[in-house]
Design an enzyme around this catalytic site. Sequence first.
Site, PDB file in Angstrom:
ATOM      1  N   GLU A 193       0.837  -1.192   0.000  1.00  0.00           N
ATOM      2  CA  GLU A 193       0.000   0.000   0.000  1.00  0.00           C
ATOM      3  C   GLU A 193       0.878   1.251   0.000  1.00  0.00           C
ATOM      4  O   GLU A 193       1.755   1.396   0.853  1.00  0.00           O
ATOM      5  CB  GLU A 193      -0.894   0.045   1.238  1.00  0.00           C
ATOM      6  CG  GLU A 193      -1.990  -0.989   1.261  1.00  0.00           C
ATOM      7  CD  GLU A 193      -2.947  -0.777   2.431  1.00  0.00           C
ATOM      8  OE1 GLU A 193      -4.092  -1.239   2.330  1.00  0.00           O
ATOM      9  OE2 GLU A 193      -2.555  -0.167   3.446  1.00  0.00           O
ATOM     10  N   CYS A 194       0.661   2.133  -0.941  1.00  0.00           N
ATOM     11  CA  CYS A 194       1.345   3.419  -1.034  1.00  0.00           C
ATOM     12  C   CYS A 194       2.858   3.227  -0.940  1.00  0.00           C
ATOM     13  O   CYS A 194       3.476   2.779  -1.892  1.00  0.00           O
ATOM     14  CB  CYS A 194       0.823   4.377   0.039  1.00  0.00           C
ATOM     15  SG  CYS A 194       1.167   6.119  -0.328  1.00  0.00           S
TER      16      CYS A 194
END
Length: 442
Positions: free
Chosen positions: A332-333
């Site tokens: 994530e990110c």
Amino acid sequence: MTDPAGVPPGVLISAPASGSGKTTVMLGLLRALAEDGLAVQPFKSGPDYIDPAFHRAAAGRASFNLDTWAMDPSLFSAIALQARGVDICVAEGSMGLYDGVATRGMAGFGASAETARAMGWPVILVLDVGGQAQSAAATALGFARYDAETPFAGVILNRVASPRHERLIRQGMDRCGIAVLGALPRRGDLTLPERHLGLVQAVEHPELDAAIAGYARFLRAHVDLAAIRDAARGMAKGAAHGTLPRPPAQRIALAQDAAFSFTYPHLLEGWRAAGAEILPFSPLADEAPDPSADLVWLPGGYPELHAGTLAAAMRFRAGLRAHAETRPIHGECGGYMALGVALIDKDGVRHEMAGLLGLVTSYETRRFHLGYRRAVLAAPMPGQKAGAALRGHEFHYSTILAQPDAPLAAVADADGEPVAETGSRRGQVTGTFFHLIAAESA
């Protein structure tokens, strides 16, 4: 008194706008109440990643996000029920009290006032009164009356210049019938350090406990803690029981260090409650994920600040590649960036990443990405089937230079407008720029 569903009474700390001092008040209040022997449950209204870690440091309990845009009522209730058995809840709002997005989400627009209404927690408004006197009462009165269904306890005045200044403001508040729960003198040493992506993480604060203890002493001297405890209220009706998110695998290797630290607490609590094993490891210490793990999960964080260390972490990178041959990995990110080919830092230096996805990101030219995201998966990702609709939040300054792999999802902002950050998939490796909050009910 605890309500029939087990959620204690509480208050919500909010303000007319960001930068009014509510985080300082929140941390000082949490610590002061805990020092008085109360079991205090912190919450954060909205999708903020950083504040819950500070809340935990102040209260000694994990803080959970409550989000009316991204969560349906069942999940909202399940998270609220994490407060069972405590004495008081204290929630911190995001932005201004009534600020939300234009398009309604699963339960609302994401405004802190919606959280206060849903939980029955009266709002304590932190007012920056610099440059005004009796006019501060007009601001407070407008917030108290803007929505009659939002419970309102009173105000804490912040950055009061002198006893005369305080006296004038109190005159205005008395005229309007607004309770003043505290008045904080102006001080320049009560702000948390910041950097390009907002506040530093709790783990990076050099003297966090001492700072929070100082906030608590400051609040004790200038705020009526007994009045705040008396103001706490809860729902007239018991909360509906709900369920936390199920784990995406049984044994989950979770990256946890200063580079990878942003996972919503309710997700981890749901995984553990369902019996999943969380196997933490540190990429910055060049640790490989546990070879027995069913899934590797790389959360968001600040990999751009540690890009050189990550590029040199050969055991970490080799462990990822070995795992990806047979089992899934999701990032994530910041975790997504670490799975890519390269990350270019703010000085233009290119750092090789894991190379499991073709993503190349750069911080040399900053571009701000912020907001809620709704994603419809084009292919499965760990814990979710193709076609599933997910709610999340994106917050970063990186620019995509290459994203050659197949898109993971069709992604839109809160108003339904498509965004370019679709995520990627290659084999059993997936990644997104948004942080997952919840899946929509089928």
